[in-house]
Design a protein around this motif. Structure first.
Motif, PDB file in Angstrom:
ATOM      1  N   GLY A   1      -4.618   5.674  -9.226  1.00 36.34           N
ATOM      2  CA  GLY A   1      -4.503   5.227  -7.648  1.00 36.34           C
ATOM      3  C   GLY A   1      -4.165   4.818  -7.599  1.00 36.34           C
ATOM      4  O   GLY A   1      -3.238   3.773  -7.725  1.00 36.34           O
ATOM      5  N   GLY A   2      -3.893   5.033  -6.110  1.00 33.99           N
ATOM      6  CA  GLY A   2      -2.680   4.279  -5.297  1.00 33.99           C
ATOM      7  C   GLY A   2      -3.185   2.512  -5.039  1.00 33.99           C
ATOM      8  O   GLY A   2      -1.914   2.222  -4.844  1.00 33.99           O
TER       9      GLY A   2
ATOM     10  N   LYS B   1     -16.524  15.870   5.604  1.00 32.81           N
ATOM     11  CA  LYS B   1     -16.229  15.035   4.759  1.00 32.81           C
ATOM     12  C   LYS B   1     -15.703  16.065   3.133  1.00 32.81           C
ATOM     13  O   LYS B   1     -14.934  16.384   2.437  1.00 32.81           O
ATOM     14  CB  LYS B   1     -15.753  13.339   4.675  1.00 32.81           C
TER      15      LYS B   1
ATOM     16  N   ALA C   1      -1.366  -0.663   8.001  1.00 39.21           N
ATOM     17  CA  ALA C   1      -1.910  -1.628   7.505  1.00 39.21           C
ATOM     18  C   ALA C   1      -1.484  -2.119   6.690  1.00 39.21           C
ATOM     19  O   ALA C   1      -0.653  -1.952   6.138  1.00 39.21           O
ATOM     20  CB  ALA C   1      -3.952  -0.834   6.972  1.00 39.21           C
TER      21      ALA C   1
ATOM     22  N   GLY D   1     -17.454   0.827  -5.670  1.00 39.20           N
ATOM     23  CA  GLY D   1     -17.091   0.398  -4.223  1.00 39.20           C
ATOM     24  C   GLY D   1     -15.902   1.011  -3.508  1.00 39.20           C
ATOM     25  O   GLY D   1     -15.843   0.988  -2.311  1.00 39.20           O
TER      26      GLY D   1
ATOM     27  N   THR E   1     -10.074   5.282 -11.170  1.00 39.35           N
ATOM     28  CA  THR E   1      -9.360   5.716  -9.902  1.00 39.35           C
ATOM     29  C   THR E   1      -9.962   4.383  -9.134  1.00 39.35           C
ATOM     30  O   THR E   1     -11.005   4.483  -9.042  1.00 39.35           O
ATOM     31  CB  THR E   1      -8.735   7.406  -9.380  1.00 39.35           C
TER      32      THR E   1
ATOM     33  N   PHE F   1       0.741  -1.178  -0.029  1.00 39.97           N
ATOM     34  CA  PHE F   1       0.199   0.282  -0.446  1.00 39.97           C
ATOM     35  C   PHE F   1       1.255   1.507   0.370  1.00 39.97           C
ATOM     36  O   PHE F   1       0.405   2.210  -0.666  1.00 39.97           O
ATOM     37  CB  PHE F   1      -0.476   0.319   1.421  1.00 39.97           C
TER      38      PHE F   1
ATOM     39  N   THR G   1      -7.452  -2.203  -3.390  1.00 45.51           N
ATOM     40  CA  THR G   1      -7.536  -3.570  -4.467  1.00 45.51           C
ATOM     41  C   THR G   1      -8.303  -4.083  -4.692  1.00 45.51           C
ATOM     42  O   THR G   1      -8.848  -5.203  -5.375  1.00 45.51           O
ATOM     43  CB  THR G   1      -5.845  -4.338  -3.276  1.00 45.51           C
TER      44      THR G   1
ATOM     45  N   ILE H   1     -14.980   4.930  -2.444  1.00 45.09           N
ATOM     46  CA  ILE H   1     -15.124   6.155  -2.454  1.00 45.09           C
ATOM     47  C   ILE H   1     -13.812   7.354  -2.600  1.00 45.09           C
ATOM     48  O   ILE H   1     -14.007   8.477  -2.070  1.00 45.09           O
ATOM     49  CB  ILE H   1     -16.177   6.594  -1.015  1.00 45.09           C
ATOM     50  N   HIS H   2     -12.635   6.493  -2.441  1.00 40.17           N
ATOM     51  CA  HIS H   2     -11.334   7.503  -2.863  1.00 40.17           C
ATOM     52  C   HIS H   2     -11.261   8.254  -3.518  1.00 40.17           C
ATOM     53  O   HIS H   2     -10.721   8.002  -4.731  1.00 40.17           O
ATOM     54  CB  HIS H   2     -10.422   6.163  -2.089  1.00 40.17           C
ATOM     55  N   ASP H   3     -11.876   9.770  -3.779  1.00 42.05           N
ATOM     56  CA  ASP H   3     -12.252  10.221  -5.132  1.00 42.05           C
ATOM     57  C   ASP H   3     -11.171  11.226  -5.173  1.00 42.05           C
ATOM     58  O   ASP H   3     -11.281  12.479  -5.946  1.00 42.05           O
ATOM     59  CB  ASP H   3     -13.554  10.859  -5.422  1.00 42.05           C
TER      60      ASP H   3
ATOM     61  N   PHE I   1      -1.213  12.983   3.050  1.00 40.06           N
ATOM     62  CA  PHE I   1      -0.079  12.218   1.874  1.00 40.06           C
ATOM     63  C   PHE I   1      -0.533  13.372   1.009  1.00 40.06           C
ATOM     64  O   PHE I   1       0.422  13.135   0.004  1.00 40.06           O
ATOM     65  CB  PHE I   1      -1.982  11.347   1.980  1.00 40.06           C
TER      66      PHE I   1
ATOM     67  N   HIS J   1     -12.317  -2.711   9.101  1.00 40.23           N
ATOM     68  CA  HIS J   1     -13.382  -3.491   9.160  1.00 40.23           C
ATOM     69  C   HIS J   1     -12.735  -2.806   7.146  1.00 40.23           C
ATOM     70  O   HIS J   1     -13.096  -1.441   7.187  1.00 40.23           O
ATOM     71  CB  HIS J   1     -14.772  -3.218   8.873  1.00 40.23           C
TER      72      HIS J   1
ATOM     73  N   THR K   1      -5.179  12.792   4.216  1.00 34.52           N
ATOM     74  CA  THR K   1      -5.904  13.263   3.487  1.00 34.52           C
ATOM     75  C   THR K   1      -4.877  14.795   2.845  1.00 34.52           C
ATOM     76  O   THR K   1      -3.957  14.500   1.910  1.00 34.52           O
ATOM     77  CB  THR K   1      -7.411  13.137   2.746  1.00 34.52           C
TER      78      THR K   1
ATOM     79  N   ALA L   1       2.006   1.226   5.318  1.00 33.74           N
ATOM     80  CA  ALA L   1       1.059   1.552   4.220  1.00 33.74           C
ATOM     81  C   ALA L   1       0.918   3.270   4.371  1.00 33.74           C
ATOM     82  O   ALA L   1       0.706   3.367   2.919  1.00 33.74           O
ATOM     83  CB  ALA L   1       0.264   1.761   5.487  1.00 33.74           C
TER      84      ALA L   1
ATOM     85  N   ALA M   1      -1.599  12.539 -11.589  1.00 37.43           N
ATOM     86  CA  ALA M   1      -2.422  13.154 -11.991  1.00 37.43           C
ATOM     87  C   ALA M   1      -2.154  14.084 -12.731  1.00 37.43           C
ATOM     88  O   ALA M   1      -3.041  14.419 -13.771  1.00 37.43           O
ATOM     89  CB  ALA M   1      -3.254  14.039 -10.768  1.00 37.43           C
TER      90      ALA M   1
END
Ligand code: B12
Ligand code: B12
Lengths: 455, 249, 455, 249
Positions: free
Chosen positions: B204-205, C166, C311, B126, B174, A318, B178, B128-130, C225, C85, C222, C291, B224
């Motif tokens: 994307g990551g 957010k 993670a 699925g 994006t 990651f 995984t 939401i990291h946008d 990063f 989760h 965020t 991570a 980007a």
């Protein structure tokens, strides 16, 4: 070659991470053992990338490049990159050479563009498996030597993990046979190293390259990994510790032949080597968990000059690729150590590392600076032969383990150790007698060829 | 607590080593008012841009305001960003300002201005990291592309349908996880089945070059800021193989 | 809920890793903040394993089991395992519950068989993306609450990374818009947390489970990063640091509602939280390079009570699976810290961690214990509202950055920061006025629903 | 240097927590001499085992010496190893001693003794990491199997040929490198093609359960000490699917 006859350090107290009595300078401004610890990252190529030289070049370009880039991203000032040859890189000496050239070029670019100081170590694969080839006269032998010559043109440092005596060691380690360890590791290993390292040092000199050092990975590390952690039952930890002490007798041969360090990271015997020779050493511990588990994750850093991850296969995590990730971690590990040096807290920091593991297990115990120094002392005080000094180191190691009540041993470990001590004391005094005995005793070991060692 | 005075053995501030000398934006128009319009874009001031655009429209044609004020201003910002002088927020704010001006010009023209071409963007089903996508949108926008922004957590079918309807020069995806990036090969294969060989830039990551180049149409996007250049290539007719050859490998 | 009005620590000097003013006991003998640091390992399941509950149970059985096993192999005495989760585990609350039950059982077995002390943290996924659902009234909201109830039956600790504000933050962060950060992070985030955490604490009480804590991962991380390392140009580091200071105003709400820690590892604001509340905190730094990269790898450990990897995806490395590998590393990291505590060298050790990064970048600087404490102080001294204390924290953070010449800033970073300071000073004094202003200013932000925050 | 007196917050010596109480080997024979033979095996003393076997052969049949002295001695060692009392070297030395005795008995019989069944073992092509295999060989041997030991760095074809010729109950492979383990699926597919559905147990550091269970015939071996149990299963007629179900998953 002359056997070492005195200690570089007057006492273990003088030994500290980051500083060696004989510092070594590389291109691009790096100094090993010159006052601060340097991270050493070792990438391993992914399966499949070894198919062609082109694909392997590309793989290393990325793996090494990601490590350099991560230094710039997080601000690590220095980096040593080691590429441990896989079979193909030594079998085709040009491959190893091209990869060294490419890496040197990458490092030059990073120095120029950002001011990052980096160095490159090429570790040639010792393809000579003693029970399969003649150590001194085989195609593999020639490829190994040629690889050194190719890589020395571009690399800052050349190294190897040499294999002499492995055939006898393998037979002995699973039979509790301490004589076999002494013969395979100290005697055969030492003889083979002298033969090999005189050549390596000559190649390094000719190319203005640093002759790094060797490691007893093939034997003492095998013993250590077989001894394993707290639930293994393959080899007693006490035996693995003796095997480690013994191997100092052969690993030191590299430096007696003119190698200068930085030594090889996976040589856990390095603290002993440093106590005797004063060369800068490279060690690996907790941050090489990516490659193997050990019981001396912190203490092994107590007197080191480079700090390594041993080997990590190149792939994505990651947080970036594995080489980037482990470069970041190693760099922060050494940042704290280097801060302690500049703050004048290095002795307190060292005490924390040592207390973490000195009594965790036998390896941590014997590689703790005080004990490593004493084992080194036994080595130089008994320097009549490879055999005598190896045995003296092992006996000292055994005495230390039996003599410190804080080192808890299970009944089994303790009794085993007492057995090895008895066995060692029953062995001949003179090396010649010992060799005679062993030539007989191990004549039937699969593939053992005394002639390949000049015996 | 004790502190050091010299930290050079501990870290290197590479950002200072490579700090880029500041440059002012260049003059882009001889007309004083249009230069002011451009300046308002460079300063990322959307209210000012709107005000000045209105003023300019009193004497100039909407296309002139766009082509000699708003867009040249934005181009300067893009240049300074490329050279490492400007940072992302400056680009986004400039783009907001430019868009405020363009909206008024379009109103005046009674029709939308011609964009370079369409690009469909989305974040995987699925996921939401946008933020990566948000940046891509802004940069494409700033460079004159029409962005069909499908947003985050977009089902595979919806992406394919948007491509069928809009026939964009390029589509982007994006994914930061995984577990969500697996939507990309599905989209690619449905596009292929429909004969829509649109270059599909995935970033994307979570997403690696290996992964994206393992399916047809896929081109891996690392940063980007590659998006506008990639869209230019697609616009000029490069197919996905050519683009992959240029941007990946 | 009452806003904190005084500091738990009289000065930053009193803050140290391993000890918190309000230690927390878990089952199986673990004490957080009770004198020693505890490693926290976070495995992430491989893609595909989420298809059925059975396959996911099996994945966690292995990932968590390997971590426990590695502790026994290398001798680490304690372990906290967090399972964050993934979507499916919260979307199907039974899944998360079953996984918690299975993990608790594994830990009981390891305690009985070997004497290993372990604890389990379930972190529920906040499925409520503010621009897509109504925060207080959606199926996702109900699933989140139900998941807490399911997991609290078996887990030692429950946590969440909550998402309030957010939508506004995302709009603001790429526009240099400090008012948007204050509104999204401090005000909306704080309001949403109060609503959420009163419920979580009640569930925890009912189940005799520990209400851990929250993190501003969704926003401050965020920003951090995006600011990235030394070659990014997305967001100024100074802005990311202000965003971090601001978020303390909302993260602390969890503890004001009755959460007790150990806090969430990815909350880099935790040193500030600890200075005010005295709860045990969990942090991540260098060993979470798996991570993400950050510029405060060591300093973030300076006052932590747990030490985490954030993670790591479960897969094989040469040295074992990733969870085993990172458990080993984390365990050795804390072994050195704990040795320093028992040796009485903890302050020297802490100085090494701090000096490693305090001046590496803005985050390292502001999270250094002295500055974190000062930011905490600004927070409690201005505790009229979520807004006032968030703004005060940010202004203090900005002043500190501008006031310490050892913190080098590029011209761009410095000018940006001066701009934010000016912007903040121009904002309304009263929260009500500020909210009015923001409701107008952000009315067109995609998906922003004031009603979902009771506004 | 300062040292602590209490290390309990730093590490736990789990090996001491789980230390197994020592047990003596049990008596296995009423006959005094055969008991001595068994004792020599238990002690791993090959010279003594040979000497005593010779003595015993003067009065007893070779099969009696084997079945009432050598093998029961070895069984005791296996039992103590299973219970965690003995360590690997003791097993290897015992096995060496047993083999020394058996060789003499076979000489006396004029033929080889019947073994339980054959197992072919090898280390993968290109790989010289054979210690894992050496342990497997010793344990299989100690448990009465006939080991066809192909050694290290064995080409795929050679493994397949050895299986064709010997028709073993089981075949094993060891690989420590990700670049060499790729030989295993090749071996498995050639065996399938020849209709040799022999359970193929693969182990070694590089090799994961996922990998081995991704090809037919493959069963993953985690620890060398599983090998005898697996061979027993194969001998009793379990096919590879049944074995995989039992040992993996
Ligand atoms: C911020 C964040 C969040 C925010 C997301 C807010 C948002 N609107 O995006 C919140 C808090 C909501 C969140 C939630 C979750 N997250 Co999250 N999150 C992150 C974090 C910290 C930063 C991501 C980010 O914004 N980066 C900055 C952007 C700019 O980067 P980027 O998108 O990659 O874009 C760059 C390039 O990739 C490229 N690019 C991107 N797209 C494109 C397209 C084109 C065309 C081109 C050319 C280039 C390009 O350009 C950008 C640079 O210039 C990461 C950590 C990390 N290491 O990445 C975790 C991370 C992605 N999250 C993770 C997880 C697990 C989750 C949760 C499941 C956590 C939970 N248990 O609640 C949930 C998932 C919710 C869901 N279903 O999606 C994991 C994902 C693991 C995985 N790989 O599967 C990560 C990696 C954290 C970790 N190490 O564990 N997260
Ligand atoms: C000792 C060692 C060597 C010795 C090998 C001596 C020998 N005769 O075996 C020497 C020094 C020669 C060596 C050389 C090399 N090595 Co080496 N070596 C190791 C080391 C340190 C220990 C391996 C070992 O013996 N372990 C103990 C044995 C008992 O474990 P095992 O075989 O896995 O067996 C256990 C189980 O797997 C199982 N098992 C095994 N087989 C079977 C079969 C069955 C049926 C069953 C049921 C169970 C089972 O039972 C055992 C436990 O009970 C490892 C480190 C590590 N992390 O493993 C590196 C390692 C394997 N080596 C490595 C490398 C890269 C090399 C070299 C290329 C280095 C170089 N550049 O020179 C060369 C390769 C030479 C070649 N072509 O093969 C890498 C491999 C990377 C990879 N995965 O691809 C490793 C992982 C080191 C690292 N971390 O980088 N190495």
């Amino acid at each position: 070659m002359k056997f070492s006859s005195q200690m570089a350090y007057k006492s273990a107290d003088e030994m500290i991470f980051g500083t060696a009595i004989k510092p070594v300078k590389a291109k691009r401004g790096l100094v090993f053992g010159g006052g601060h610890v340097i991270p050493e990252i070792v990438p391993h190529p992914r399966p499949g990338s070894e198919k062609t030289m082109k694909s392997l070049l590309r793989e290393y370009e990325r793996a090494n490049g990601d490590a350099l880039e991560r230094c710039v991203i997080v601000g690590h000032p220095q980096l040593l990159i080691e590429n441990e040859h896989i079979f193909q890189m030594t079998h085709n000496p040009k491959w190893g050479g091209e990869i060294a050239a490419q890496s040197a070029k990458q490092m030059d670019d990073y120095l120029q563009k950002y001011g990052l100081k980096a160095a490159y170590r090429a570790t040639i694969a010792d393809l000579r498996k003693p029970d399969m080839v003649n150590m001194r006269d085989s195609d593999y032998t020639r490829e190994v030597i040629e690889s050194f010559a190719e890589c020395a043109k571009y690399a800052d440092i050349i190294s190897i993990e040499s294999m002499g005596g492995k055939e006898v060691f393998d037979h002995a380690i699973i039979r509790n046979d301490i004589a076999g360890l002494l013969f395979g590791q100290a005697v055969l290993g030492g003889i083979d190293m002298e033969w090999m390292w005189n050549q390596i040092v000559a190649i390094a000199k000719k190319n203005n390259c640093i002759a790094g050092g060797d490691t007893n990975c093939a034997q003492a590390n095998t013993a250590m990994f077989m001894a394993g952690g707290f639930i293994s039952k393959d080899v007693p930890h006490t035996l693995a510790a003796l095997s480690r002490a013994i191997c100092a007798s052969r690993t030191i041969v590299a430096y007696e032949c003119g190698a200068t360090g930085p030594t090889k990271d996976c040589a856990y015997e390095d603290p002993i080597i440093k106590s005797v020779t004063g060369v800068p050493i490279s060690c690996e511990g907790k941050t090489s968990a990516c490659a193997h588990a050990d019981l001396c994750g912190n203490v092994i850093a107590a007197v080191t000059d480079c700090w390594s991850n041993e080997a990590v296969e190149y792939h994505d995590m990651f947080g970036g690729t594995t080489t980037a990730v482990f470069t970041e971690i190693l760099g922060y590990d050494v940042a704290a150590m280097n801060a302690s040096i500049d703050l004048g807290y290095q002795k307190e920091f060292q005490a924390c590392l040592v207390n973490s593991d000195k009594y965790r297990g036998c390896h941590g115990f014997m590689l703790s600076p005080d004990n490593a120094w004493q084992i080194g002392k036994a080595l130089v005080d008994n320097n009549e032969s490879l055999y005598s000094r190896g045995k003296a180191a092992a006996i000292k190691c055994g005495e230390l383990m039996l003599g410190d009540p804080k080192l808890k041993l299970s009944v089994f470990e303790k009794e085993s150790l007492e057995g090895y001590m008895k066995d060692m004391k029953a062995l001949p005094d003179k090396e010649a007698d010992f060799i005679d005995m062993c030539l007989k005793k191990y004549s039937k070991v699969k593939g053992f060829q005394p002639k390949a060692y000049g015996l | 607590m004790k502190y050091l005075t010299d930290y050079s053995n501990i870290f290197t501030r590479y950002d200072l080593n490579i700090e880029v000398a500041r440059q002012a934006a260049r003059k882009v128009s001889k007309d004083e008012l249009l230069q002011k319009v451009a300046d308002s874009v460079v300063q990322g001031d959307d209210e000012e841009a709107a005000k000045l655009t209105k003023q300019a429209l009193a004497t100039k044609s909407p296309m002139d305001v766009i082509n000699q004020g708003l867009i040249p201003g934005m181009n300067e910002v893009s240049r300074l960003w490329d050279e490492g002088v400007y940072f992302l927020p400056q680009v986004i704010l400039a783009s907001d300002a430019m868009n405020a001006g363009i909206a008024l010009c379009e109103e005046a023209m009674g029709k939308a201005m011609d964009k370079k071409g369409k690009v469909v963007t989305h974040t995987a089903e699925g996921d939401i990291h946008d933020i990566g996508q948000v940046i891509v949108n802004a940069l494409l926008n700033a460079n004159g592309f029409e962005v069909i922004n499908l947003g985050a957590d977009v089902p595979v079918d919806k992406v394919v349908e948007a491509c069928r309807v809009n026939n964009p020069v390029m589509v982007t995806g994006t994914a930061l996880m995984t577990t969500t990036m697996t939507a990309f090969p599905k989209i690619a294969s449905q596009l292929k089945r429909l004969g829509l060989n649109i270059p599909f830039v995935c970033g994307g990551g979570a997403v690696s070059e290996e992964y994206v180049t393992s399916f047809e149409l896929g081109i891996w996007g690392k940063e980007a800021n590659q998006a506008p250049g990639m869209a230019e290539d697609a616009l000029s007719g490069d197919n996905w193989q050519a683009m992959r050859g240029k941007w990946n490998g």
